[in-house]
Design an enzyme around this catalytic site. Structure first.
Site, PDB file in Angstrom:
ATOM      1  N   LYS A 262       0.993  -1.106   0.073  1.00 37.87           N
ATOM      2  CA  LYS A 262      -0.087  -0.074   0.103  1.00 37.87           C
ATOM      3  C   LYS A 262       0.927   1.100  -0.027  1.00 37.87           C
ATOM      4  CE  LYS A 262      -3.230   2.584   2.873  1.00 37.87           C
ATOM      5  NZ  LYS A 262      -4.301   2.571   4.136  1.00 37.87           N
ATOM      6  N   ASP A 267      -2.740  10.003   4.011  1.00 42.66           N
ATOM      7  CA  ASP A 267      -4.315   9.786   4.002  1.00 42.66           C
ATOM      8  C   ASP A 267      -4.942  10.917   5.068  1.00 42.66           C
ATOM      9  OD1 ASP A 267      -6.627   8.383   4.442  1.00 42.66           O
ATOM     10  OD2 ASP A 267      -5.740   6.834   5.448  1.00 42.66           O
ATOM     11  N   LYS A 274     -10.276  12.632   8.680  1.00 45.07           N
ATOM     12  CA  LYS A 274      -9.836  12.333   9.859  1.00 45.07           C
ATOM     13  C   LYS A 274      -9.863  13.332  11.003  1.00 45.07           C
ATOM     14  CE  LYS A 274      -6.669   8.546   8.242  1.00 45.07           C
ATOM     15  NZ  LYS A 274      -7.346   7.128   8.981  1.00 45.07           N
ATOM     16  N   ASP A 285       1.369   6.147   5.876  1.00 42.50           N
ATOM     17  CA  ASP A 285       0.670   5.327   4.921  1.00 42.50           C
ATOM     18  C   ASP A 285       1.030   4.408   3.677  1.00 42.50           C
ATOM     19  OD1 ASP A 285      -1.912   3.816   5.564  1.00 42.50           O
ATOM     20  OD2 ASP A 285      -3.115   5.460   4.560  1.00 42.50           O
ATOM     21  N   ASP A 344     -12.380   7.012   4.121  1.00 39.33           N
ATOM     22  CA  ASP A 344     -11.054   6.820   4.623  1.00 39.33           C
ATOM     23  C   ASP A 344     -10.802   5.110   4.628  1.00 39.33           C
ATOM     24  OD1 ASP A 344      -8.957   7.329   6.153  1.00 39.33           O
ATOM     25  OD2 ASP A 344      -9.978   7.541   8.137  1.00 39.33           O
ATOM     26  N   GLU A 346      -9.568   3.642   2.349  1.00 45.70           N
ATOM     27  CA  GLU A 346      -8.998   3.996   0.798  1.00 45.70           C
ATOM     28  C   GLU A 346      -7.886   2.744   0.392  1.00 45.70           C
ATOM     29  OE1 GLU A 346      -7.817   5.183   3.201  1.00 45.70           O
ATOM     30  OE2 GLU A 346      -5.622   4.944   2.787  1.00 45.70           O
ATOM     31  N   ARG A 348      -7.736  -0.440   1.180  1.00 41.49           N
ATOM     32  CA  ARG A 348      -8.281  -1.783   0.480  1.00 41.49           C
ATOM     33  C   ARG A 348      -8.641  -1.306  -0.961  1.00 41.49           C
ATOM     34  NH1 ARG A 348     -12.702  -1.824   5.043  1.00 41.49           N
ATOM     35  NH2 ARG A 348     -10.901  -1.162   6.496  1.00 41.49           N
TER      36      ARG A 348
END
Ligand code: BES
Ligand code: MN
Ligand code: ZN
Length: 494
Positions: A262, A267, A274, A285, A344, A346, A348
């Site tokens: 990933k 993020d 967030k 991230d 959020d 994101e 996956r």
């Protein structure tokens, strides 16, 4: 700051060094150190009889003896029966961290035979080299050079007084793993305004050039062409272009191991934004991507007989007038439609497109690695990553690699009962299932996109970075995954 380790074949006594670090278990001073004690005028015996050092785990003592070593650092391993792969790595890391804070440019590490009971000289040397790289790492490139004129630690030697060939062979592996982990930490630590998706791609390109890997980098237009609708949906709110990176190392014929990382370079959560508290940590991230890149550094150095593909979907996750919205339905690369409940979730989304892209390689197996869920921190804390998969044997192989690597992983179940969490009213799946079993529902989402290969997923949200110093490392990026992946691929050599 370049840092390297090397093997030096020399006698313990008489070797000139600014700092000699000696690793010792909790036991009386071993006979192999008698000559060193003598050369130091009995300083070691006096230290032991005063009870000021006994070899407890993490214990250190610093002496300024007469003789060839300007400084003598003793590092405790703990009880002899507790000597393990982890304790050797840990002691070496403590030695390197201390050498760095002392401000010596060079140091020497010695592991007496008594301190590596049960381990082969090669394993002990590998572990020592891994630990040295771990403890020596720091990042100061973004600070104004300080007035502190003490030198930077550039080199630590592993002293081979005996077993030189085995120590050299083990060191070669450990030094490669250490360098791979350093590559990972060096990009993890960079802020989101520097480490963008195109920057991640430039790191991959530099690795490919240096080691001779095949590489393909797709920009927004090419990703659109390839119909990676889920990656595009995450990227559509950002002014920074996404990248999809494919690296290939072919050290043997046959079906490849595919590693997917990933690469969300920042993020914010997107429209499902967030809270501000600790949001700066979301520069980490892209730690899954860093783990894949670090593993390729290891492959390039060791050139093992394996075939490995690395896939990195990379994007920012930003809120904007063009961003994907909660409730939007998008079409993935596989063709399944996804209802975006929470922008959020994101990670996956970008991973699912990479998983279906992986089919073209006809993989022997696919391992993905991602800072995927806050829920894994609730489940396992910061001491283990989560692992899930479609194949119990593969999950066990990953667990074993993690154990060898000192990067623990622990399984969570992907039982059918959990599948319903990701059912959507209007699309094939939804991307968020609510609070219960948050890491498992993320795993189940990914599983919906796994077709035709054994697969395991690593959730490293709790292990990719630390918020405090510990005896073996400074706070910040850990490079987690590099050692595990390396042990995994080395274990699959033909
Ligand atoms: N990048 C985060 C996960 C994360 C959390 C990493 C804490 C490191 C530390 C991920 O993209 C995320 O936001 N996950 C959500 C999913 C939820 C909306 C279903 C989460 O875990 O809250
Ligand atoms: Mn997120
Ligand atoms: Zn994320």
């Amino acid at each position: 700051m370049p840092f390297e380790t090397a093997v030096v074949r020399a006698a313990l006594v008489g070797h000139e060094t600014p700092l000699l670090a000696v690793v010792l278990a909790r036991a009386p001073l071993p006979p192999s150190l008698g000559a060193l004690d003598q050369a130091a005028g009995g300083a070691l015996s006096r230290l032991y009889s005063a009870g000021d050092f006994s070899g407890k785990r993490d214990e250190t003592a610093l002496l300024y003896p007469t003789g060839a070593a300007a400084r003598l650092l003793l590092v405790g391993l703990g009880k002899p029966e507790e000597i393990s792969r982890t304790s050797i790595r840990r002691a070496a890391a403590i030695a390197a961290k201390r050498a760095r804070t002392l401000g010596v440019p060079r140091a020497t590490l010695y592991l007496p035979p008594e301190a590596r009971a049960g381990l082969t000289p090669a394993d002990a040397a590998q572990l020592a080299a891994e630990g040295l790289a771990q403890g020596a790492w720091q990042f100061s490139e973004m600070k104004r050079p300080s007035d502190d004129k003490r030198p930077q630690l550039e080199r630590v030697e592993l002293l081979a007084a005996e077993d030189g060939d085995e120590i050299t062979a083990g060191h070669r592996i450990g030094a490669a793993l250490g360098a791979g982990q350093t590559v990972a930490r060096d990009i993890q630590v960079l802020p989101g305004n520097v480490c963008t998706p195109s920057y991640v791609a430039s790191v991959a390109e530099e690795l490919a050039r240096r080691h001779g890997f095949e590489i393909t980098v797709l920009d927004r237009a090419a990703i659109t062409e390839d119909r990676m609708g889920a990656l595009l949906a995450v990227a559509q709110g950002s002014a920074e272009e996404p990248r999809f990176i494919a690296l290939e190392y072919q050290g043997a014929p046959g079906a490849p191991i595919v590693l997917v990382g990933k690469g969300v370079t920042f993020d914010t959560g997107g429209i499902s934004i967030k809270p501000a508290q600790n949001m700066e940590d979301m520069k980490y991230d892209m730690s899954g991507a860093a783990a894949v890149l670090g593993t390729f550094e290891v492959l390039g150095r060791l050139k093992p007989k394996v075939h490995v593909v690395g896939l990195i979907p990379s994007t920012e996750n930003m809120p904007s007038g063009t961003a994907v919205k909660p409730g939007d339905v998008i079409t993935s690369h596989l063709g399944k439609t996804i209802e975006v409940i929470n922008t959020d979730a994101e990670g996956r989304l970008i991973l699912c497109d990479a998983l279906s892209y992986a089919r073209r390689y006809r993989p022997a197996c696919v391992l993905d690695i991602a800072t995927l869920t806050g829920a894994i921190v609730v489940a396992l804390g910061h001491s283990a990553s989560g692992v899930m998969g479609t194949d119990d044997e593969l999950v066990e192989e990953v667990r074993g690699a993690g154990e060898r690597a000192g990067e623990r992983v622990w399984p969570l179940p992907l039982w059918d009962e959990y599948r319903d969490l990701m059912k959507s009213d209007i699309a094939d799946v939804k991307n968020a299932g609510g609070r219960p079993a948050g890491s498992i529902s993320a795993g189940w989402f990914l599983r919906e996109f796994v077709e035709g290969f054994p697969w395991a997923h690593l959730d490293i949200a709790g292990t990719a970075y630390t918020d405090r110093d510990d005896p073996t490392r400074v706070k910040g990026p850990t490079g987690v995954g590099v050692r595990l992946f390396s042990e995994f691929v080395l274990g699959r050599q033909r």
